[in-house]
Design an enzyme around this catalytic site. Sequence first.
Site, PDB file in Angstrom:
ATOM      1  N   HIS A 106       0.790  -0.844   0.099  1.00  0.00           N
ATOM      2  CA  HIS A 106       0.168   0.372  -0.021  1.00  0.00           C
ATOM      3  C   HIS A 106       0.545   0.644  -0.303  1.00  0.00           C
ATOM      4  O   HIS A 106       0.478   2.509  -0.462  1.00  0.00           O
ATOM      5  CB  HIS A 106      -1.018   0.335   1.286  1.00  0.00           C
ATOM      6  CG  HIS A 106      -0.538   0.152   2.891  1.00  0.00           C
ATOM      7  ND1 HIS A 106      -0.146  -0.544   3.605  1.00  0.00           N
ATOM      8  CD2 HIS A 106      -0.063   1.524   3.439  1.00  0.00           C
ATOM      9  CE1 HIS A 106       0.537  -0.069   5.119  1.00  0.00           C
ATOM     10  NE2 HIS A 106       0.002   1.250   4.130  1.00  0.00           N
ATOM     11  N   ASP A 159       0.373  -7.817   1.544  1.00  0.00           N
ATOM     12  CA  ASP A 159       1.201  -6.447   1.806  1.00  0.00           C
ATOM     13  C   ASP A 159       2.456  -6.181   1.824  1.00  0.00           C
ATOM     14  O   ASP A 159       2.630  -5.602   2.288  1.00  0.00           O
ATOM     15  CB  ASP A 159      -0.109  -5.604   3.008  1.00  0.00           C
ATOM     16  CG  ASP A 159       0.194  -4.496   2.696  1.00  0.00           C
ATOM     17  OD1 ASP A 159       0.184  -2.927   1.815  1.00  0.00           O
ATOM     18  OD2 ASP A 159      -0.571  -4.009   4.146  1.00  0.00           O
ATOM     19  N   SER A 179       4.587   3.015   7.779  1.00  0.00           N
ATOM     20  CA  SER A 179       4.419   2.104   7.321  1.00  0.00           C
ATOM     21  C   SER A 179       5.330   0.978   6.075  1.00  0.00           C
ATOM     22  O   SER A 179       5.683   1.665   5.117  1.00  0.00           O
ATOM     23  CB  SER A 179       3.430   1.907   6.633  1.00  0.00           C
ATOM     24  OG  SER A 179       1.811   1.581   6.618  1.00  0.00           O
TER      25      SER A 179
END
Length: 506
Positions: A231, A264, A347
Amino acid sequence: MNTENEGNAVPQAPSAPPVPVDAPAVSADSRDAAAAGAAAPGAGASGGAASGGAAPGGAASGAGDGAGSGAAAPGAGAGAGAGAGAGAGGAGVPGAEAWPPPQPPGMPSYGSGGGSGSGWGASYQPQEPKPGRRRGGLVAGVLAAALVAGGVGGGVGYWAAEQNDNDTGSTTVSAADTPADLKRDPGSVARIANDALPSVVTIEAQSGSGEGGTGTGFVYDKQGHILTNNHVVASAAEGGKLQATFSNGKKYAAEVIGRAEGYDVAVIKLKNRPDNLKPLPLGNSDRVAVGDSTIAIGAPFGLSNTVTTGIISAKNRPVTSSDGGQSGKSSYMSALQTDASINPGNSGGPLLDGRGAVIGINSAIKPADSGGLGGTGQSGSIGLGFAIPVNQAKNVAQQLIKTGQPVYPVIGASVSLQQEGANGATISQEGASGSEAVTPNGPADKAGLKPGDVITKLDGTVIDSGPTLIGQIWTHKPGDTVKITYERDGKEHTVDVTLGQRKGDS
């Protein structure tokens, strides 16, 4: 904050300086000249301090978030000093026409005209030293002078401190600043962070339309591969731009090598990579225990090279998260939970253990204003952060580097993703787009599983929902054999299932 400096002052000179033992002879060249001079002692001291700062500000969000801050460092200065000096000249003598010349004085005078008394400038009358006492007397005199100097200096320092106290009502104490005092042990957070930061990058992703955000990644190998979240780079995957910035400020263009939406996980590669890349060491996430120390590195809200600490709060935590709205698909993980502060922008960054080895990829948080994990709320960390175990991430990265697409282990059955009030993962009555829920001749079919069966355990791990089952299956590789416990018509059964595979994201 005030800073104070003590000053040292020189004590007054003794009543008269020492003179040579033998009287000086008067030379012929000095009969027509005489001179005298003196300098008085003086002393001074000064001190000052200044400080300034700026607060951080600014934020941007897309697939990630950005912010910046700056601050001006304080400065201070102070000084103190003292000095003293004195000089003397001898008296004149008659000219050559006077005969006979007068006898020279037995002892020279000091000051402007000699004289008597105890003050500075009085004539000095030496006394005969006592045998065997000269050396001891000299040492005692030096010690006495040192004590007097220390006393006067301390007095000046106390006076300066008292003046500053009256001005500010505050005093400060400076800590020692030697290399030994500033030594960081190999296992300290400071040493681990110092070693890891050069291998962590801040990733800026931008789509063709200019939208994007900020995330984090870390050096996976010396070939220039960077491991991060899907992402983080999803917005730039189709004709966008990627840029990786190292902790030293150097920037490199990058390209997407492969990405796995379900996991992910994504791998990007630096263009014109530097020669001195240092991959971060990979640990073993299966050996992690609850309570182990953790260190998270990332760019929360765009603040690059941020280091936070915590512990492993839980293991095998089922987490479902989105990819930031790029495809609407979700990812599933059996995550490591940590209370290290993680925010949007962290992230893709590494979660390190107490040795500095990577044990996970920071991927999701539960914001305070969000209804679920991986939500879109932008509040700060509340101590609920989740990382993809590095063992799983490593397997995915190898697949992406080798083939450019992910490979998922599967049981060949569709399960309900409804989590509320579930006591297990129920095999659906119908698969996606009207297909069969249990793939004919697939792993589940060969093991005898049927629609309506409720899977409650996988290898001893309790399964409470469909997402939990998917997350647990994806910790394995295709071809692994797992033990599945399920309920049918109120009875419990256990079977072995050899996992199949699915290539690519569907």
